[in-house]
Scaffold this active site. Structure first.
Site, short mmCIF file in Angstrom:
data_model
loop_
_atom_site.label_atom_id
_atom_site.label_comp_id
_atom_site.label_asym_id
_atom_site.label_seq_id
_atom_site.Cartn_x
_atom_site.Cartn_y
_atom_site.Cartn_z
N SER A 40 0.84 -1.20 0.00
CA SER A 40 0.00 0.00 0.00
C SER A 40 0.87 1.25 0.00
O SER A 40 2.09 1.18 0.15
CB SER A 40 -0.91 0.01 1.24
OG SER A 40 -0.15 0.30 2.41
N SER A 42 0.89 3.82 2.20
CA SER A 42 0.86 4.56 3.46
C SER A 42 2.22 5.12 3.87
O SER A 42 2.29 6.01 4.70
CB SER A 42 0.33 3.67 4.59
OG SER A 42 1.25 2.66 4.91
N LYS A 102 5.30 0.92 9.45
CA LYS A 102 5.08 2.35 9.71
C LYS A 102 6.34 2.94 10.34
O LYS A 102 7.28 2.23 10.69
CB LYS A 102 3.90 2.56 10.67
CG LYS A 102 2.60 1.89 10.29
CD LYS A 102 1.90 2.55 9.12
CE LYS A 102 0.59 1.82 8.79
NZ LYS A 102 -0.06 2.38 7.58
N SER A 209 -3.00 6.80 5.71
CA SER A 209 -2.39 5.78 6.55
C SER A 209 -3.29 5.45 7.74
O SER A 209 -3.69 6.34 8.50
CB SER A 209 -1.03 6.27 7.07
OG SER A 209 -0.48 5.35 7.98
#
Length: 260
Positions: A40, A42, A102, A209
């Site tokens: 993804s 994010s 992250k 996100s």
């Protein structure tokens, strides 16, 4: 009969070789480096959809989640060292069991808040310096085929633009963050206090996100316990912008072995 016996021995040796290879690969994956694809957007533009990297599992030590399916017979964490603010970390979601990647922004005991899209740690504003724009093509990305979010509506194949800034974390790294548009996503949050033995994570693509700004009860990440950390992402090994790795014309050669 001798021929049949030799054939059986050959099959047996092949099975042994496969089993040994799988065991060695499993041990390597558990103790040292775990492969991870970026599915993804994010973490744009630090990480792009289709980036492939190895997660350094020695960085923070080992917990039950270091093994596939969380089956390591470990209570708590062993051989662990504390992560640093600004690390890009792969962790196991505390509720749904999926692996996320992250940036770590909040350490145990920190207060974290976002005001008008700007991060505040322990009441102190984290400086953001404008750094132009991040431009990408508005088209399906990666094997999932998701479309990127853009500051303004654009036709398929058009330029998808987002504001880019360099954020300097207190006691941590400087890195790029993206802003789609003001008021889009969680640009304003309550003040969160990070519990002991837990961490607060955010994506660099701030308006796109699902991270610790969203509570677990609402499908977000919330606070992440130390034992859920799988390892640190240090370097992109390979990158492909296409839907299949074999589509060599979509390879991003400039991202091979790129430091994170």
């Amino acid at each position: 009969m001798a021929s049949t016996a030799k054939k059986s021995e050959g099959i047996g040796e092949t099975i042994k070789t496969v089993v040994y290879a799988l065991l060695i690969a499993g041990i390597f994956r558990t103790l040292f480096f775990q492969p991870f694809w970026i599915p993804s957007g994010s973490m744009k533009d630090t990480l792009l959809v289709g980036d492939f990297l190895f997660v350094n599992k020695m960085a923070y030590g080992y917990s039950q989640y270091s093994c596939p399916f969380g089956i390591c017979p470990i209570s708590g964490r062993i051989l662990g060292s504390e992560p640093e603010r600004g690390d890009v970390v792969v962790f196991r979601h505390p509720v749904n069991g999926q692996d996320y990647i992250k940036r770590l922004v909040g350490l145990p005991g920190d207060t974290v808040q976002v005001r008008n899209g700007v991060l505040f740690l322990n009441g102190q504003r984290q400086d953001q310096t404008p750094d132009g724009q991040f431009v990408e093509t508005y088209e399906p990305q990666g094997s999932v085929g998701g479309l990127p979010n853009c500051a303004e509506p654009v036709p398929l194949g058009g330029e998808c633009v987002k504001e880019r800034a360099i954020e300097q974390l207190e006691g941590g790294t400087s890195h790029a963050v993206l802003n789609i548009r003001d008021g889009f996503g969680p640009d304003n949050t309550p003040i969160y206090t990070v519990p002991e033995e837990s961490y607060f994570f955010m994506g660099d693509n701030r308006d796109n996100s699902v991270d610790s700004r969203f509570p677990q009860s609402g499908g977000g990440v919330g606070f992440v316990p130390f034992e859920n950390l799988l390892g640190r992402a240090d370097r992109v090994i390979f990158s492909s912008a296409g839907g299949r790795m074999l589509y060599f014309w979509t390879w991003r050669a400039d991202r091979f072995f790129k430091a994170i």
